[in-house]
Design an enzyme around this catalytic site. Structure first.
Site, PDB file in Angstrom:
ATOM      1  N   GLU A  76       0.877  -0.951   0.042  1.00 31.20           N
ATOM      2  CA  GLU A  76       0.088  -0.117  -0.081  1.00 31.20           C
ATOM      3  C   GLU A  76       0.934   1.234   0.010  1.00 31.20           C
ATOM      4  OE1 GLU A  76      -3.404   2.050  -0.395  1.00 31.20           O
ATOM      5  OE2 GLU A  76      -3.343  -0.361  -0.033  1.00 31.20           O
ATOM      6  N   ASP A  77       1.938   1.094   0.893  1.00 28.51           N
ATOM      7  CA  ASP A  77       2.771   2.508   0.916  1.00 28.51           C
ATOM      8  C   ASP A  77       4.185   2.732   0.405  1.00 28.51           C
ATOM      9  OD1 ASP A  77       0.564   3.071   2.557  1.00 28.51           O
ATOM     10  OD2 ASP A  77       1.636   2.707   4.516  1.00 28.51           O
TER      11      ASP A  77
END
Length: 705
Positions: A76-77
């Site tokens: 996600e990051d």
């Protein structure tokens, strides 16, 4: 600050060396991936996944689960792909990380539709691998512990969704310790002033002598158990603050009225010792009547097992005593996570808790598949997330767990969907009882079924389990579509008869053109739409044959009412037509055909849509039960109403209501009655007319209302 070496030391107590090495490798991979990223508190971002892994290590999570916890924000990051994780750590870990990533930014805000959709995603992720939700719960727990770094409005939102969603899921999975931590932290964040005031009040009431009293209580119980040669560990605890607040809030009670603020937990080595300890406790302290529960013989739906009893302590304050084995204690505290502890330890003595959780998640999927929309799904799941259980038995002794307030309909669907769909009545403890009866623990329930029976829409008013409500709605929806297609077929056939053709003779081109016009995908969809009144059969027929001269059309035959058409043919309450009356049908959008008396004044209101009128007639052998109102004019003498009512009491006709509409020397009453034919109506009217005080009997017309 907690380090990877400390985590590795903890893991080495229950994982082999090569698995600990894999977890360490995942940490260094995450550290590199999150390099330069910081949390709101200013700490390096990698401290968060490390803390999540620490929480899961306390639950003795397996290697893949821990690896996924350390990597859960990587996709996600950081822009690292799932494929890269698969290459480094295998498909199992990559699948878990992907599942958690999909849940990372769920926001359960005030938009009900969005919240419901997100919760649906969570259920799907749980179904793929239950460890996804365990990593997510650990992630949420660490976020709650570091919530002070967030702005005030975000703190309240995160705290609210924790109380509404995550804590109930932890509870449903039997994870007591995680649930208590989540609830306590969320309560303090959402209601900081209430939490402080309640904490002060508890400390003032119980805090002065608490340490001395606690030690004295432990010593007393320990010496009594030693005298009976029973080995056990004893801990005295204070009920957690949010649980006390909930009881005060829901039951509208003061702190003085909460009975089990103090609690004693006794953990022993053997199953039979639990009941021996119970005897010692009841001999030592006075038990409070009605406060004993045996969750060992009948476990909770999340696998929890323990003996519960509430007794009066030495200082006269009620306290709850929980008695369980070490195995039960592990399950009580860690719930489904205990499954991995036993799996890692090489035994399989406690697989049932994992099976229960898997069964619950599968039931969520069944509800999700049959629900019409995400909001309905969440509505149906709420009763499963907040269970206050009752335990009832099938006739052969099998235990069925149901939420408090459940009825025989919920029980029937709990046994099997088909039994629920075909149930007609029930016996509770061998006596016939209504299907709307609320069940109580210990009852034996027998469901009576019939081959051609089907769910009733009225069941939705008292069925409370998600499985029952979803299946009832699903069946009724399918049945309504089936009825609508059947009626639509008859209406379109009747209209096509005027064009001297029928549905079977229509060409594919004709049908496709009409379907395209109305943006429908199949002939059944068109017939359903006609049956529900969204489209008019005659107008559809005109669209199929646009070039035919109307003067050449023949008058269509009347639509016969046979009484078995289902829920899309109904009788107007204004004029209550019965077999033999001249009738006309009006096609109303989404309600199907409403049958009126030909002379009903309300029919005049619809003359602006003549194409929606259908000439109708009664079938020869109609057996429909119909409701009519009779107006009885009578001399108001003593016992007159009783005489009128008793004149038909020995017949098969049902009186649903009796209402006096005019009082005086000559009075009038309205009698609502259920009949199935004109012959039956004539018989009822003759019987009432034979009563000496009755002057006149007539059917009520709409003008008379």
């Amino acid at each position: 600050m907690y380090t990877i070496e400390e985590l590795a030391l903890t893991l080495s107590q229950y994982l082999p060396y090569e698995q600990v090495s894999k977890v360490k490798r995942a940490y260094y991979y995450a550290e590199q991936a999150h390099d330069g990223q910081r949390r709101k508190s200013g700490e390096p971002y990698v401290t968060h996944p490390l803390a999540v892994a620490e929480i899961l290590s306390e639950l003795r999570m397996d290697c893949d689960g821990l690896t996924a916890a350390l990597l859960h924000d990587v996709i996600e990051d950081t822009g690292i792909s799932r494929e890269a994780l698969t290459e480094q750590f295998g498909e199992g870990v990559a699948g878990l990380v992907d599942g958690v990533s999909k849940l990372t930014h769920l926001e359960f805000n005030s938009q009900i539709e969005k919240q419901a959709h997100n919760f649906q995603k969570m259920a799907m992720a749980m179904a793929d691998d239950i460890r996804v939700i365990l990593v997510k719960l650990a992630d949420r727990l660490h976020n709650m512990r570091t919530l002070d770094a967030m702005p005030a409005h975000k703190k309240r939102r995160i705290a609210r969704e924790t109380l509404d969603i995550y804590a109930p899921i932890a509870n449903r999975l039997g994870m007591y310790n995680v649930r208590v931590d989540l609830e306590s932290l969320a309560f303090q964040a959402y209601y900081p002033m209430r939490a402080r005031m309640l904490q002060r009040a508890i400390h003032k009431k119980y805090g002065q002598q608490r340490i001395k009293d606690t030690q004295k209580l432990e010593d007393t119980i320990r010496s009594e158990l030693a005298a009976d040669y029973i080995e056990a560990s004893i801990s005295v605890r204070e009920k957690h603050i949010y649980s006390i607040y909930q009881k005060m809030d829901k039951k509208r009670r003061s702190l003085d009225e909460i009975m089990d603020v103090m609690g004693v937990r006794i953990v022993t080595d053997r199953h039979d010792s639990c009941y021996r300890i119970l005897g010692v406790i009841h001999a030592l302290f006075k038990p409070i009547e009605g406060r004993f529960k045996d969750y060992i013989a009948v476990p909770k739906s999340n696998g929890y097992q323990s003996l519960h009893t509430t007794v009066l302590g030495t200082n006269g304050i009620p306290m709850e005593v929980q008695i369980r084995t070490e195995e039960m204690d592990l399950v009580a505290n860690n719930g489904i996570a205990a499954h991995w502890a036993y799996k890692v330890g090489g035994t399989s003595s406690m697989p049932s808790n994992h099976d229960r959780a898997t069964k619950w998640v599968k039931s969520l999927l069944e509800i999700q598949q049959k629900a019409r929309n995400p909001v309905e799904f969440v509505d149906n799941v709420k009763s499963d997330l907040f269970p206050d259980e009752v335990y009832v038995f099938t006739p052969n002794g099998q235990i069925i767990e149901l939420p408090s307030g459940a009825t025989p309909v919920d029980f029937a669907y709990g046994v099997h969907t088909e039994i629920g769909n075909t149930c007609i009545s029930c016996r509770i403890n061998r006596r016939l009882a209504p299907l709307s009866t609320q069940l109580e623990s210990g009852q034996t329930v027998e469901i009576i079924t019939a081959k051609n029976a089907q769910p009733n829409v009225a069941w939705l008013s008292f069925a409370i389990t998600g499985k029952a409500r979803t299946n009832i709605r699903h069946y009724l929806k399918d049945k309504q579509r089936e009825n609508a297609i059947s009626i639509g077929h008859r209406l379109l056939t009747r209209s096509l008869n005027a064009f001297k053709t029928n549905i079977e003779e229509l060409t594919t081109e004709q049908i496709s053109q009409v379907l395209a016009t109305h943006q429908l995908s199949s002939l059944d969809d068109l017939l359903e739409s006609i049956g529900k009144g969204r489209h008019v059969g005659y107008l559809v027929a005109r669209e199929l044959f646009p070039n035919i001269d109307e003067d050449t059309l023949i008058t269509p035959k009347s639509f016969k009412v046979n009484g078995s058409e289902g829920m899309l043919i109904s009788y107007a309450k204004c004029c209550a037509p019965i077999p033999g009356d001249p009738i006309v049908g009006y096609v109303q959008v989404d309600k199907g055909i409403i049958i009126h008396h030909l002379n009903c004044p309300n029919v005049q209101d619809h003359l602006s849509n003549p194409e929606r009128f259908i000439h109708m007639s009664w079938g020869k052998e109609i057996e429909e039960e119909l409701h009519i109102s009779l107006i009885v004019t009578y001399i108001n003498e003593r016992g007159a109403v009783a005489k009128i009512a008793s004149s038909i009491s020995d017949t098969d006709f049902q009186v649903s209501n009796l209402d006096i509409i005019e009082r005086g020397r000559v009075s009038r009453l309205r009698l609502n009655i259920t009949i199935s034919s004109r012959v039956g109506l004539a018989d009822v009217m003759r019987r009432i007319k034979a009563v000496r005080c009755v002057e006149k009997v007539s059917r009520e017309t709409i003008v008379g209302r």
